[in-house]
Design a protein around this motif. Structure first.
Motif, PDB file in Angstrom:
ATOM      1  N   SER A 245       0.839  -1.199   0.000  1.00  0.00           N
ATOM      2  CA  SER A 245       0.000   0.000   0.000  1.00  0.00           C
ATOM      3  C   SER A 245       0.871   1.245   0.000  1.00  0.00           C
ATOM      4  O   SER A 245       1.954   1.262   0.598  1.00  0.00           O
ATOM      5  CB  SER A 245      -0.926   0.036   1.233  1.00  0.00           C
ATOM      6  OG  SER A 245      -1.866  -1.009   1.196  1.00  0.00           O
ATOM      7  N   TYR A 247       0.457   5.212   1.142  1.00  0.00           N
ATOM      8  CA  TYR A 247      -0.354   6.164   1.887  1.00  0.00           C
ATOM      9  C   TYR A 247       0.145   7.578   1.604  1.00  0.00           C
ATOM     10  O   TYR A 247       1.331   7.793   1.358  1.00  0.00           O
ATOM     11  CB  TYR A 247      -0.265   5.905   3.395  1.00  0.00           C
ATOM     12  CG  TYR A 247      -0.823   4.579   3.848  1.00  0.00           C
ATOM     13  CD1 TYR A 247      -2.143   4.469   4.277  1.00  0.00           C
ATOM     14  CD2 TYR A 247      -0.028   3.438   3.856  1.00  0.00           C
ATOM     15  CE1 TYR A 247      -2.658   3.256   4.705  1.00  0.00           C
ATOM     16  CE2 TYR A 247      -0.528   2.223   4.277  1.00  0.00           C
ATOM     17  CZ  TYR A 247      -1.840   2.132   4.707  1.00  0.00           C
ATOM     18  OH  TYR A 247      -2.341   0.930   5.118  1.00  0.00           O
ATOM     19  N   GLU A 261      -5.184   5.629   0.972  1.00  0.00           N
ATOM     20  CA  GLU A 261      -4.426   4.404   0.792  1.00  0.00           C
ATOM     21  C   GLU A 261      -4.669   3.888  -0.617  1.00  0.00           C
ATOM     22  O   GLU A 261      -5.819   3.681  -1.022  1.00  0.00           O
ATOM     23  CB  GLU A 261      -4.831   3.333   1.806  1.00  0.00           C
ATOM     24  CG  GLU A 261      -4.095   2.020   1.622  1.00  0.00           C
ATOM     25  CD  GLU A 261      -4.616   0.918   2.531  1.00  0.00           C
ATOM     26  OE1 GLU A 261      -4.039  -0.181   2.505  1.00  0.00           O
ATOM     27  OE2 GLU A 261      -5.598   1.152   3.255  1.00  0.00           O
ATOM     28  N   PRO A 263      -3.666   0.732  -3.177  1.00  0.00           N
ATOM     29  CA  PRO A 263      -3.029  -0.586  -3.168  1.00  0.00           C
ATOM     30  C   PRO A 263      -1.951  -0.693  -4.236  1.00  0.00           C
ATOM     31  O   PRO A 263      -2.060  -0.151  -5.324  1.00  0.00           O
ATOM     32  CB  PRO A 263      -4.196  -1.540  -3.457  1.00  0.00           C
ATOM     33  CG  PRO A 263      -5.167  -0.709  -4.232  1.00  0.00           C
ATOM     34  CD  PRO A 263      -5.047   0.685  -3.682  1.00  0.00           C
TER      35      PRO A 263
END
Length: 400
Positions: A245, A247, A261, A263
């Motif tokens: 992930s 962020y 977030e 992926p």
């Protein structure tokens, strides 16, 4: 295991279109042709209602550490073994390290200057007071006059930083020459992918002016745009320790702030473009837990403005002892415990009290807080990160 070039290609292919920064849980669909980059567009979601604050908290809670030792400082010493952690803090120009339960307190360094505490990924190297240290003492490095210096991954043998003229540079911490790894016109923030093969950088491309979050090799080669910022400004990029992930904080028009977030691993047709935190007040000091995947914290608010500052954890649950005190996150410990700076006399005060807030309860309705030590100048978590993951190597044959 995927190669560095495969990682870049896959990251771009798995990217999604984040339409209007939709509400948490919205799942944009990956088309049957290679998808475009994630587009960070204006938000249309409504922020959650403000948290109702109980009565003024008690000020008679005793600290775990009642006094600091006066003896000599004996160096940073050995790092705790993963998944262990220590808390480091500065008081009266001295750096102390201590276990979360208050045991093993000792002075590590006498500091000659001020500056943020930044531990390397193995927790065996430290930036503190404008200097760099390892277990043998001070290091010779030339990046400390640049902005936001940080350690490379996964070993932390070099430092990477932003120069005053917008370049991206790195150098070996034991005195190696500065290396220019710039690949954008401007470099506003940088973070290392956990395996060390790549960097995530916020900046602007020199050819077409594309602004957003870019992925490039750790030498600045093969840049690819991951997140295109449209009428929104990303900051504070950070990868999860499993590498799955990305962020970042996003400031939208409105104003509204989100922690997003995105992926990094495919394997399904739909991807959850998650908004982990959202507020009409500024979000900053993003902290991603290296121990518990998916747990993030951030500072909400600006010192001096109405409402002061508070820490927010996903939905924002505050322990009773801290709800009416200005607070800000320091970093995560194992088992969903968060170290928090508290300003009992307001966030304009130069010193803080350190609390440990426990979010391990399944209900998360009433996390408990423990006052560790009072009147510190700065603090950071000392914890070695997990072994680095390999670059993801998904199969995109169905989307070719």
């Amino acid at each position: 295991m995927g190669t560095p070039s495969r990682l870049i290609a896959h990251a771009v292919l798995l990217s999604l279109t984040l339409a209007a920064c939709s509400n948490p849980g919205t799942q944009p669909t990956l088309t049957t042709t290679p998808a475009t980059v994630t587009t960070l567009a204006p938000s249309t979601s409504a922020p959650p209602p403000p948290t109702t604050e109980p009565a003024t908290p008690s000020t008679t809670i005793p600290a775990v550490i009642a006094s600091l030792p006066d003896g000599p400082c004996d160096g940073i010493g050995d790092a705790p073994a993963f998944p262990g952690a220590e808390i480091s803090f500065v008081a009266d120009g001295r750096l102390y390290v201590v276990a979360p339960d208050g045991s093993g307190l000792r002075c590590a360094l006498e500091l000659d200057g001020s500056g943020p505490l930044v531990w390397g990924p193995a927790a065996d190297r430290l930036l503190a007071g404008g200097a760099a240290y390892d277990q043998n003492g001070p290091l010779s490095v030339e990046l400390l006059d640049t902005a936001a210096p940080g350690w490379t991954r996964p070993t932390g043998k070099s430092l990477v930083s932003l120069s005053s003229d917008g370049r991206l540079v790195k150098a070996e911490a034991d005195g190696g020459e500065e290396i220019d790894i710039s690949f954008l016109e401007t470099h506003d923030a940088v973070t290392y992918y956990p395996s060390g093969t790549h960097v995530g950088v916020i900046g602007t491309h020199p050819d077409d002016g594309s602004f957003g979050i870019w992925l490039a090799t750790n030498t600045g080669a093969d840049p690819q745009l991951l997140v295109s910022a449209v009428e929104a400004t990303p900051s504070e990029p950070a990868f999860s320790e499993d590498g799955l992930s990305l962020y970042f904080v996003a400031k939208h028009d409105g104003p509204e702030f989100h922690v997003h977030e995105v992926p990094m691993l495919p394997g399904q047709i739909e991807f959850d473009a998650t908004i982990r935190l959202q507020s009409t007040r500024r979000l900053s000091r993003l902290s991603v837990s290296p121990f518990d995947v998916g747990w993030v914290a951030a500072q909400e608010g600006v010192c001096g403005e109405v409402g002061g500052v508070h820490y927010a954890v996903e939905g924002g649950n505050y322990p009773d002892e801290l709800v009416n005190i200005d607070t800000s996150p320091v970093g995560w410990l194992p088992d969903r415990r968060l170290v928090v700076e508290a300003y009992p006399d307001g966030c304009e005060n130069e010193t803080t009290d350190l609390w440990i807030v426990d979010f391990s309860s399944p209900s998360r309705e009433a996390p408990s807080g423990t006052l560790l030590v009072e009147d510190v100048d700065d603090a950071a978590i000392r914890a070695p990160v997990p072994p680095p993951p390999p670059p993801p190597d998904p199969d995109f044959s169905g989307f070719a």
